[in-house]
Write an enzyme that holds these catalytic residues in place. Structure first.
Site, mmCIF file in Angstrom:
data_model
loop_
_atom_site.group_PDB
_atom_site.id
_atom_site.type_symbol
_atom_site.label_atom_id
_atom_site.label_comp_id
_atom_site.label_asym_id
_atom_site.label_seq_id
_atom_site.Cartn_x
_atom_site.Cartn_y
_atom_site.Cartn_z
ATOM 1 N N CYS A 297 -52.636 -70.150 33.868
ATOM 2 C CA CYS A 297 -52.246 -70.267 35.271
ATOM 3 C C CYS A 297 -50.749 -70.592 35.360
ATOM 4 C CB CYS A 297 -53.059 -71.382 35.933
ATOM 5 S SG CYS A 297 -52.469 -71.809 37.577
ATOM 6 N N ASP B 291 -52.703 -38.482 63.250
ATOM 7 C CA ASP B 291 -52.228 -38.321 61.882
ATOM 8 C C ASP B 291 -53.357 -37.782 61.013
ATOM 9 O OD1 ASP B 291 -50.394 -38.350 59.927
ATOM 10 O OD2 ASP B 291 -50.270 -40.532 59.723
ATOM 11 N N ARG C 95 -54.135 -24.828 58.996
ATOM 12 C CA ARG C 95 -52.899 -24.203 59.454
ATOM 13 C C ARG C 95 -52.237 -23.370 58.359
ATOM 14 N NH1 ARG C 95 -47.781 -27.450 61.790
ATOM 15 N NH2 ARG C 95 -47.285 -27.691 59.608
ATOM 16 N N CYS D 85 -55.476 -78.110 39.521
ATOM 17 C CA CYS D 85 -54.373 -77.162 39.717
ATOM 18 C C CYS D 85 -53.725 -77.454 41.060
ATOM 19 C CB CYS D 85 -54.888 -75.726 39.672
ATOM 20 S SG CYS D 85 -53.619 -74.515 40.058
ATOM 21 N N TYR E 184 -60.214 -33.824 67.260
ATOM 22 C CA TYR E 184 -59.771 -33.879 68.659
ATOM 23 C C TYR E 184 -58.945 -32.631 68.945
ATOM 24 C CZ TYR E 184 -60.938 -38.793 69.494
ATOM 25 O OH TYR E 184 -61.588 -39.975 69.680
ATOM 26 N N LEU F 100 -44.110 -29.097 65.505
ATOM 27 C CA LEU F 100 -43.420 -29.760 66.620
ATOM 28 C C LEU F 100 -42.084 -30.301 66.152
ATOM 29 C CD1 LEU F 100 -46.327 -31.942 68.075
ATOM 30 C CD2 LEU F 100 -45.203 -30.034 69.245
ATOM 31 N N LYS G 232 -41.825 -39.843 67.750
ATOM 32 C CA LYS G 232 -42.428 -40.535 66.603
ATOM 33 C C LYS G 232 -42.248 -42.054 66.691
ATOM 34 C CE LYS G 232 -43.589 -38.469 63.118
ATOM 35 N NZ LYS G 232 -43.143 -37.373 62.237
ATOM 36 N N GLU H 252 -49.932 -37.608 75.003
ATOM 37 C CA GLU H 252 -51.137 -37.987 74.251
ATOM 38 C C GLU H 252 -50.724 -38.414 72.850
ATOM 39 O OE1 GLU H 252 -53.181 -34.035 72.987
ATOM 40 O OE2 GLU H 252 -51.405 -33.628 74.163
ATOM 41 N N CYS I 291 -57.957 -69.015 38.075
ATOM 42 C CA CYS I 291 -57.451 -70.147 37.315
ATOM 43 C C CYS I 291 -58.613 -71.114 37.159
ATOM 44 C CB CYS I 291 -56.303 -70.797 38.094
ATOM 45 S SG CYS I 291 -56.040 -72.524 37.663
ATOM 46 N N CYS J 75 -50.640 -74.464 36.812
ATOM 47 C CA CYS J 75 -51.141 -75.641 36.087
ATOM 48 C C CYS J 75 -51.335 -75.398 34.595
ATOM 49 C CB CYS J 75 -52.445 -76.131 36.711
ATOM 50 S SG CYS J 75 -53.856 -75.070 36.342
ATOM 51 N N ALA K 127 -41.298 -40.297 55.997
ATOM 52 C CA ALA K 127 -39.954 -40.627 56.460
ATOM 53 C C ALA K 127 -38.919 -40.192 55.428
ATOM 54 C CB ALA K 127 -39.841 -42.121 56.732
ATOM 55 N N GLU K 128 -39.256 -40.364 54.138
ATOM 56 C CA GLU K 128 -38.331 -39.987 53.071
ATOM 57 C C GLU K 128 -38.233 -38.463 53.000
ATOM 58 O OE1 GLU K 128 -36.363 -41.769 51.486
ATOM 59 O OE2 GLU K 128 -35.693 -40.440 49.864
ATOM 60 N N TYR K 129 -39.354 -37.794 53.134
ATOM 61 C CA TYR K 129 -39.362 -36.331 53.137
ATOM 62 C C TYR K 129 -38.488 -35.820 54.286
ATOM 63 C CZ TYR K 129 -40.972 -31.512 53.122
ATOM 64 O OH TYR K 129 -41.006 -30.142 53.060
ATOM 65 N N ASP K 130 -38.688 -36.404 55.478
ATOM 66 C CA ASP K 130 -37.907 -35.994 56.647
ATOM 67 C C ASP K 130 -36.418 -36.148 56.385
ATOM 68 O OD1 ASP K 130 -40.195 -35.381 57.968
ATOM 69 O OD2 ASP K 130 -40.221 -37.166 59.254
ATOM 70 N N LYS L 175 -50.064 -38.567 68.917
ATOM 71 C CA LYS L 175 -49.929 -37.598 67.839
ATOM 72 C C LYS L 175 -50.825 -38.097 66.714
ATOM 73 C CE LYS L 175 -46.592 -34.901 65.249
ATOM 74 N NZ LYS L 175 -47.138 -34.987 63.890
HETATM 75 S S1 IVH Z 1 -49.320 -29.810 69.618
HETATM 76 C C1 IVH Z 1 -47.767 -25.784 69.913
HETATM 77 N N1 IVH Z 1 -50.457 -32.163 69.888
HETATM 78 O O1 IVH Z 1 -48.683 -32.397 64.633
HETATM 79 C C2 IVH Z 1 -47.818 -27.227 69.615
HETATM 80 N N2 IVH Z 1 -49.902 -31.447 67.706
HETATM 81 O O2 IVH Z 1 -45.992 -31.888 63.793
HETATM 82 C C3 IVH Z 1 -48.649 -27.501 68.430
HETATM 83 N N3 IVH Z 1 -50.547 -33.005 65.941
HETATM 84 O O3 IVH Z 1 -49.354 -29.194 63.450
HETATM 85 C C4 IVH Z 1 -48.918 -28.897 68.181
HETATM 86 N N4 IVH Z 1 -51.452 -34.521 67.248
HETATM 87 O O4 IVH Z 1 -51.246 -30.883 63.407
HETATM 88 C C5 IVH Z 1 -49.946 -31.277 69.037
HETATM 89 N N5 IVH Z 1 -51.517 -34.207 70.245
HETATM 90 C C6 IVH Z 1 -50.999 -33.311 69.413
HETATM 91 C C7 IVH Z 1 -50.994 -33.515 68.033
HETATM 92 C C8 IVH Z 1 -50.421 -32.561 67.204
HETATM 93 C C9 IVH Z 1 -51.188 -34.185 66.010
HETATM 94 C C10 IVH Z 1 -50.075 -32.388 64.706
HETATM 95 C C11 IVH Z 1 -50.489 -30.960 64.571
HETATM 96 C C12 IVH Z 1 -49.210 -30.196 64.380
HETATM 97 C C13 IVH Z 1 -48.271 -31.253 63.925
HETATM 98 C C14 IVH Z 1 -46.846 -30.914 64.256
#
Ligand code: IVH
Length: 670
Positions: free
Chosen positions: A406, A117, A136, A430, A222, A82, A312, A113, A424, A409, A33-36, A115
């Protein structure tokens, strides 16, 4: 302008540093979140002043460079990233943009579906055989991790069915939460470096140069998409995923087909609710336009497809400052360090304390007062300090030391060689330990004294109305009514509840005494083994105790030493004089224990509390445990059963619904 130029430079340097920590070292220092936030600040700055954009700006590329140790792999079809949205407005905008681009007002079908991690992986199958696996990298060039990926059990080495000549599968490598916990437990035991979270553990494991090490790591995969594919494609993404499944490739069981933004949103809510029960970390939900023709028409913008978006979840990690480190004393005297934090909102809840577990943990993470730290709050778990941002440490900090006395006490704090916990030595002198012991005694699974919560116990002890649990039974109404926030009515209710607790069962009473290592199950086994005879348990030597089911030398020694302390015997005698009693227990004859030797796991929501089923099963001799293993005979799955169900299915364990469980119990009783 000078200020902006300077700021952009700062942001770039900082992002580059954190990119390096994340992508190259697999050891990020700040939460995503901080990076973003840094990234978005730079992006906004560059959008406002395009002349600030440099070719090496982190906004101009997808991620880190490939490590030198693995061979490079050029992706024939780039691996994309994404774009993110964080709320319903973002989702509405996404749908509106699609409709504008497609020049159509009709409802769009999407897949939705989780996302995952983990980290992205591309699998290349040639003539149905796994030919290459690549990370990647920067999206264009990744690392060849084929030897490592071959050790991941869920990745098929050979496809089944009617597969095409060339098939590139794209997906995510993850580590399950169970697997991660086990890995870290071992790391602590062996004194090696532990991982901050399952994603880092997965990344570190996949990029091991020694694939034998990778093979020992609980990685899963997956699929969520595809790269190069020869021959005809189906018409939709959903069908393509079904097809991949047919080839033997794992696809998220949570993949759904929905209509329009509303359909997406309902899956989002569904998955958000399930999140804590999943056995792997997810950080959002991904929506994809289902039609492959429409995907093609929509195309890409620099690093991300226009036809997909990641919705997210609110961040579970945030940065804050440690204002103090204090030590809390628990029921068994364990002295636990707690970080007092500058309050920060994490995933919708204000967090101002985080556990630091024990001194080993403090030393390992080197947390100091004044440090900026990453805080994580996941599900119902107590917030914890993940790591220190050393770059932000003030100059004059000191390492934290275990107090010698402690804080409550003043008794010596002792740490047994080789044990992480410091204790303790004040015992029941105590006040902290006494308060915790009384809270435990009154708690639901113990004596279940309604209305006697933690606050009230503190008040009673502070007012010196009680010193130990036995004193509860001589409390008088006017004493209680005089306490803050209490009145005559609530005092009378409390005394009635205390009185009602006198009629109990020996297993509860034993558990309520708070003997170390004696949980509910052990208390039950003890009571059963000794036929409800407390005196027999008090007098039993260690070897006799070890004949009790699941009682080993450690538990036996704790039981013996508990009953050797005259103070404990005095309290028990006072309790018995006050009128605590329980029905005698007849040890069920072996032939009545129709389910002895069978092992059950209960999961999901059932129509009655799980404990109720647990007790009934145990009365029939069954073992009820918390996690599924090869030794499990039956999994009882209620509503919203999560990872345990998946695991049981994978192990071929019989799964029962509540109805079937009732039938099984009926049959066992007859
Ligand atoms: S689709 C062309 N689906 O999120 C679209 N990515 O922030 C490519 N990720 O590099 C990604 N779950 O490693 C897709 N259900 C999901 C995902 C997913 C995790 C990751 C993936 C991607 C990164 C992008």
């Amino acid at each position: 302008m000078k200020k902006q130029i300077e700021r952009a430079g700062e942001l770039r340097d900082s992002l580059q540093y954190h990119n390096y920590r994340y992508y190259v070292l697999d050891d990020p220092e700040i939460p995503d979140a901080e990076y973003d936030r840094l990234f978005n600040e730079l992006k906004a700055l560059e959008e406002e002043f395009p002349q600030l954009v440099t070719p090496d700006s982190p906004t101009q590329r997808v991620g880190g460079r490939a490590l030198e140790h693995f061979n490079e792999v050029e992706h024939r079809v780039p691996m994309l990233s994404l774009d993110n949205i964080f709320n319903e407005d973002g989702l509405a905008d996404f749908e509106r943009r699609l409709k504008e681009r497609l020049n159509s007002a009709g409802t769009i079908s999407f897949t939705a579906e989780p996302k995952l991690d983990g980290l992205a992986l591309s699998l290349r199958y040639e003539k149905g055989v796994l030919a290459q696996a690549a990370t990647r990298g920067d999206g264009r060039v990744g690392e060849d991790v084929t030897v490592n990926v071959r050790t991941i059990r869920s990745v098929p080495l050979r496809l089944s069915g009617n597969f095409p000549e060339v098939l590139e599968v794209r997906g995510e490598v993850i580590m399950t939460r169970d697997g991660f916990a086990e890995l870290n437990r071992k790391a602590v035991e062996e004194g090696t470096k532990s991982f901050a979270n399952p994603r880092n553990a997965a990344a570190g494991s996949l990029r091991q140069l020694d694939s034998k090490v990778t093979a020992t790591r609980p990685l899963s995969f997956y699929a969520y998409g595809f790269g190069e594919v020869s021959g005809e494609l189906p018409q939709t993404h959903f069908e393509m995923m079904q097809t991949l499944r047919d080839y033997g490739i794992p696809v998220s069981p949570e993949l759904r087909l929905v209509e329009g933004a509303n359909g997406c949103l309902s899956v989002y809510q569904d998955i958000a609710e399930k999140r804590d029960q999943l056995n792997y970390d997810i950080d959002g939900v991904v929506y994809k336009v289902n039609s492959l023709a429409l995907q093609k028409q929509l195309g890409f913008v620099s690093r991300a497809p226009r036809w997909a978006i990641a919705h997210k979840f609110p961040a579970q990690e945030e940065l804050t400052r440690v204002e103090a480190i204090e030590f809390q004393v628990g029921r068994t005297g364990a002295v636990t360090p707690v970080a007092r934090l500058q309050p920060v909102e994490v995933a919708g809840v204000t967090v101002s304390n985080a556990t630091l577990h024990n001194m080993d943990e403090i030393e390992r993470k080197d947390v100091r007062v004044g440090d900026t730290v990453v805080i994580r709050r996941a599900g119902d778990v107590i917030p914890e300090v993940v790591n220190v941002v050393t770059a932000l440490r003030p100059v004059d900090t000191n390492p934290v030391n275990l107090p010698q006395h402690c804080p409550v006490c003043g008794a010596d704090v002792l740490r047994v060689e080789g044990e992480a916990v410091a204790r303790c030595s004040g015992g029941l002198y105590c006040e902290a330990q006494r308060k915790e012991a009384i809270k435990h005694y009154a708690s639901r699974r113990a004596m279940d004294i309604e209305g006697l919560g933690d606050k009230l116990v503190e008040q009673l002890v502070d007012a010196e109305l009680i010193h130990d649990v036995a004193d509860l039974y001589s409390l008088e109404a006017d004493q209680v009514a005089g306490l803050e926030r209490m009145g005559e009515k609530s005092a009378a209710n409390l005394l009635a509840a205390i009185d009602a607790s006198k009629q109990t069962e020996l297993p509860r009473f034993l558990f309520a005494l708070g003997i170390r290592e004696v949980g509910e199950a052990t208390a039950r086994n003890l009571a059963l083994h000794f036929g409800g005879d407390l005196q027999a348990i008090e007098k039993a030597p260690e070897d006799a105790l070890q004949e009790v089911q699941d009682v080993g030398p450690i538990v036996a020694s704790h039981v013996v030493s508990f009953f050797q302390q005259s103070h404990n015997i005095e309290v028990i005698d006072k309790l018995l004089c006050a009128g605590i009693e329980w029905p005698s227990i007849e040890k069920p004859a072996a032939e009545e224990q129709k389910l002895s030797g069978t092992s059950f796991v209960l999961t999901g929501t059932l129509s009655k509390p799980r404990d109720e089923f647990k007790t009934r099963l145990q009365q029939l001799g069954a073992k009820v445990s918390g996690s599924v293993s090869k030794k499990t005979d039956y999994l009882v799955a209620g509503d919203a059963a999560g990872s345990k169900l998946t695991k049981a299915e994978a192990l071929g364990i019989r799964v029962l619904n509540e109805q079937q469980l009732e039938e099984l119990i009926e049959n066992a009783i007859e």
